[in-house]
Design a protein around this motif. Structure first.
Motif, PDB file in Angstrom:
ATOM      1  N   GLY A  85      -3.986   5.122 -15.874  1.00  0.00           N
ATOM      2  CA  GLY A  85      -4.640   4.437 -16.983  1.00  0.00           C
ATOM      3  C   GLY A  85      -4.446   2.933 -17.015  1.00  0.00           C
ATOM      4  N   ARG A  86      -4.092   2.330 -15.876  1.00  0.00           N
ATOM      5  CA  ARG A  86      -3.852   0.891 -15.826  1.00  0.00           C
ATOM      6  C   ARG A  86      -4.893   0.187 -14.962  1.00  0.00           C
ATOM      7  N   LEU A  87      -5.065  -1.112 -15.211  1.00  0.00           N
ATOM      8  CA  LEU A  87      -5.952  -1.950 -14.414  1.00  0.00           C
ATOM      9  C   LEU A  87      -5.090  -2.983 -13.698  1.00  0.00           C
ATOM     10  N   GLY A  88      -5.128  -2.970 -12.372  1.00  0.00           N
ATOM     11  CA  GLY A  88      -4.366  -3.937 -11.584  1.00  0.00           C
ATOM     12  C   GLY A  88      -5.177  -5.206 -11.400  1.00  0.00           C
ATOM     13  N   LEU A  89      -4.531  -6.335 -11.570  1.00  0.00           N
ATOM     14  CA  LEU A  89      -5.220  -7.605 -11.378  1.00  0.00           C
ATOM     15  C   LEU A  89      -5.490  -7.830  -9.898  1.00  0.00           C
ATOM     16  N   PRO A  90      -6.654  -8.354  -9.561  1.00  0.00           N
ATOM     17  CA  PRO A  90      -6.946  -8.656  -8.156  1.00  0.00           C
ATOM     18  C   PRO A  90      -6.014  -9.751  -7.632  1.00  0.00           C
ATOM     19  N   ARG A  91      -5.678  -9.686  -6.374  1.00  0.00           N
ATOM     20  CA  ARG A  91      -4.861 -10.699  -5.700  1.00  0.00           C
ATOM     21  C   ARG A  91      -5.795 -11.560  -4.864  1.00  0.00           C
ATOM     22  N   LEU A  92      -5.725 -12.855  -5.034  1.00  0.00           N
ATOM     23  CA  LEU A  92      -6.667 -13.757  -4.382  1.00  0.00           C
ATOM     24  C   LEU A  92      -6.637 -13.656  -2.859  1.00  0.00           C
ATOM     25  N   ARG A  93      -5.465 -13.543  -2.248  1.00  0.00           N
ATOM     26  CA  ARG A  93      -5.371 -13.490  -0.792  1.00  0.00           C
ATOM     27  C   ARG A  93      -5.531 -12.080  -0.240  1.00  0.00           C
ATOM     28  N   SER A  94      -5.695 -11.110  -1.100  1.00  0.00           N
ATOM     29  CA  SER A  94      -5.759  -9.717  -0.666  1.00  0.00           C
ATOM     30  C   SER A  94      -7.132  -9.357  -0.098  1.00  0.00           C
ATOM     31  N   ARG A  95      -7.124  -8.656   1.027  1.00  0.00           N
ATOM     32  CA  ARG A  95      -8.366  -8.156   1.630  1.00  0.00           C
ATOM     33  C   ARG A  95      -8.364  -6.644   1.757  1.00  0.00           C
ATOM     34  N   HIS A  96      -7.177  -6.043   1.647  1.00  0.00           N
ATOM     35  CA  HIS A  96      -7.016  -4.600   1.766  1.00  0.00           C
ATOM     36  C   HIS A  96      -5.959  -4.160   0.756  1.00  0.00           C
ATOM     37  N   VAL A  97      -6.067  -2.900   0.298  1.00  0.00           N
ATOM     38  CA  VAL A  97      -5.088  -2.350  -0.629  1.00  0.00           C
ATOM     39  C   VAL A  97      -4.602  -1.008  -0.089  1.00  0.00           C
ATOM     40  N   LEU A  98      -3.281  -0.828  -0.074  1.00  0.00           N
ATOM     41  CA  LEU A  98      -2.674   0.452   0.286  1.00  0.00           C
ATOM     42  C   LEU A  98      -2.231   1.151  -0.981  1.00  0.00           C
ATOM     43  N   GLU A  99      -2.480   2.457  -1.068  1.00  0.00           N
ATOM     44  CA  GLU A  99      -2.015   3.259  -2.193  1.00  0.00           C
ATOM     45  C   GLU A  99      -1.179   4.406  -1.649  1.00  0.00           C
ATOM     46  N   ALA A 100      -0.110   4.731  -2.382  1.00  0.00           N
ATOM     47  CA  ALA A 100       0.759   5.853  -2.015  1.00  0.00           C
ATOM     48  C   ALA A 100       1.421   6.374  -3.281  1.00  0.00           C
ATOM     49  N   GLY A 101       2.038   7.530  -3.190  1.00  0.00           N
ATOM     50  CA  GLY A 101       2.762   8.079  -4.332  1.00  0.00           C
ATOM     51  C   GLY A 101       3.864   7.125  -4.766  1.00  0.00           C
ATOM     52  N   ALA A 102       4.143   7.073  -6.078  1.00  0.00           N
ATOM     53  CA  ALA A 102       5.157   6.160  -6.611  1.00  0.00           C
ATOM     54  C   ALA A 102       6.495   6.375  -5.913  1.00  0.00           C
ATOM     55  N   GLY A 103       7.105   5.288  -5.466  1.00  0.00           N
ATOM     56  CA  GLY A 103       8.404   5.331  -4.802  1.00  0.00           C
ATOM     57  C   GLY A 103       8.344   5.449  -3.291  1.00  0.00           C
ATOM     58  N   ALA A 104       7.202   5.830  -2.750  1.00  0.00           N
ATOM     59  CA  ALA A 104       7.084   6.058  -1.304  1.00  0.00           C
ATOM     60  C   ALA A 104       7.250   4.770  -0.505  1.00  0.00           C
ATOM     61  N   MET A 105       6.654   3.687  -0.968  1.00  0.00           N
ATOM     62  CA  MET A 105       6.678   2.449  -0.193  1.00  0.00           C
ATOM     63  C   MET A 105       8.081   1.884  -0.040  1.00  0.00           C
ATOM     64  N   ALA A 106       8.902   2.015  -1.065  1.00  0.00           N
ATOM     65  CA  ALA A 106      10.298   1.560  -0.960  1.00  0.00           C
ATOM     66  C   ALA A 106      11.019   2.347   0.126  1.00  0.00           C
ATOM     67  N   GLY A 107      10.728   3.632   0.223  1.00  0.00           N
ATOM     68  CA  GLY A 107      11.331   4.470   1.256  1.00  0.00           C
ATOM     69  C   GLY A 107      10.906   4.082   2.663  1.00  0.00           C
ATOM     70  N   TRP A 108       9.725   3.510   2.797  1.00  0.00           N
ATOM     71  CA  TRP A 108       9.225   3.071   4.104  1.00  0.00           C
ATOM     72  C   TRP A 108       9.715   1.669   4.456  1.00  0.00           C
ATOM     73  N   GLY A 109      10.304   0.955   3.476  1.00  0.00           N
ATOM     74  CA  GLY A 109      10.709  -0.434   3.698  1.00  0.00           C
ATOM     75  C   GLY A 109       9.557  -1.401   3.558  1.00  0.00           C
ATOM     76  N   LEU A 110       8.515  -1.004   2.849  1.00  0.00           N
ATOM     77  CA  LEU A 110       7.333  -1.847   2.670  1.00  0.00           C
ATOM     78  C   LEU A 110       7.564  -2.767   1.473  1.00  0.00           C
ATOM     79  N   VAL A 111       7.795  -4.038   1.754  1.00  0.00           N
ATOM     80  CA  VAL A 111       8.047  -5.056   0.733  1.00  0.00           C
ATOM     81  C   VAL A 111       7.216  -6.294   1.071  1.00  0.00           C
ATOM     82  N   ILE A 112       7.199  -7.264   0.170  1.00  0.00           N
ATOM     83  CA  ILE A 112       6.454  -8.505   0.400  1.00  0.00           C
ATOM     84  C   ILE A 112       6.932  -9.145   1.700  1.00  0.00           C
ATOM     85  N   GLY A 113       5.970  -9.585   2.508  1.00  0.00           N
ATOM     86  CA  GLY A 113       6.274 -10.252   3.764  1.00  0.00           C
ATOM     87  C   GLY A 113       6.262  -9.347   4.976  1.00  0.00           C
ATOM     88  N   VAL A 114       6.334  -8.039   4.775  1.00  0.00           N
ATOM     89  CA  VAL A 114       6.317  -7.088   5.885  1.00  0.00           C
ATOM     90  C   VAL A 114       4.906  -6.989   6.445  1.00  0.00           C
TER      91      VAL A 114
END
Length: 126
Positions: A85-114
């Motif tokens: 039920g939320r609306l995410g603000l667009p990111r100006l430099r973004s060209r692609h968006v990845l979606e995954a289950g909550a908490g999954a990306m931290a487990g993969w080590g996916l953080v800013i700059g990766v």
């Protein structure tokens, strides 16, 4: 990059601090596939790439999700966890968006700059 990906399946490789982590990937590049996204699902097997995209929403979603915004070179520029039920603000430099289950990306080590790599079973269009 100059690529246009096709709808299909593949592998996402996260080149993070934990080494290379491979994750099952769905690519949603057509208008219809991007519009449907993860709507109506109770879980996510791996990740979904929406391309091209600079923002997402979670209206009518059943589960919270992690969202990573990627630039043209597939570098992560932002990561957020969004409740349904939320609306995410667009990111100006973004060209692609990845979606995954909550908490999954931290487990993969996916953080800013990766940086991530996409290995798609459907090759990109020229």
């Amino acid at each position: 990059m100059g690529r246009r990906w096709r709808d299909g399946r593949g592998t996402l490789v996260v080149h993070g601090e934990r080494g290379d982590v491979s994750v099952p990937l769905e690519v949603a590049s057509s208008y219809r596939a991007r519009t449907k996204g993860l709507l109506g699902r109770d879980s996510v097997d791996g990740a979904m790439l929406l391309t091209p995209a600079s923002g997402v929403h979670t209206f009518r979603m059943r589960i919270p999700i992690d969202v990573a915004y990627l630039d043209r070179k597939l570098n992560v520029v932002a990561v957020r966890t969004m409740k349904p039920g939320r609306l995410g603000l667009p990111r100006l430099r973004s060209r692609h968006v990845l979606e995954a289950g909550a908490g999954a990306m931290a487990g993969w080590g996916l953080v800013i700059g990766v940086r991530v790599t996409l290995v798609s079973s459907a090759p990109p269009l020229p």
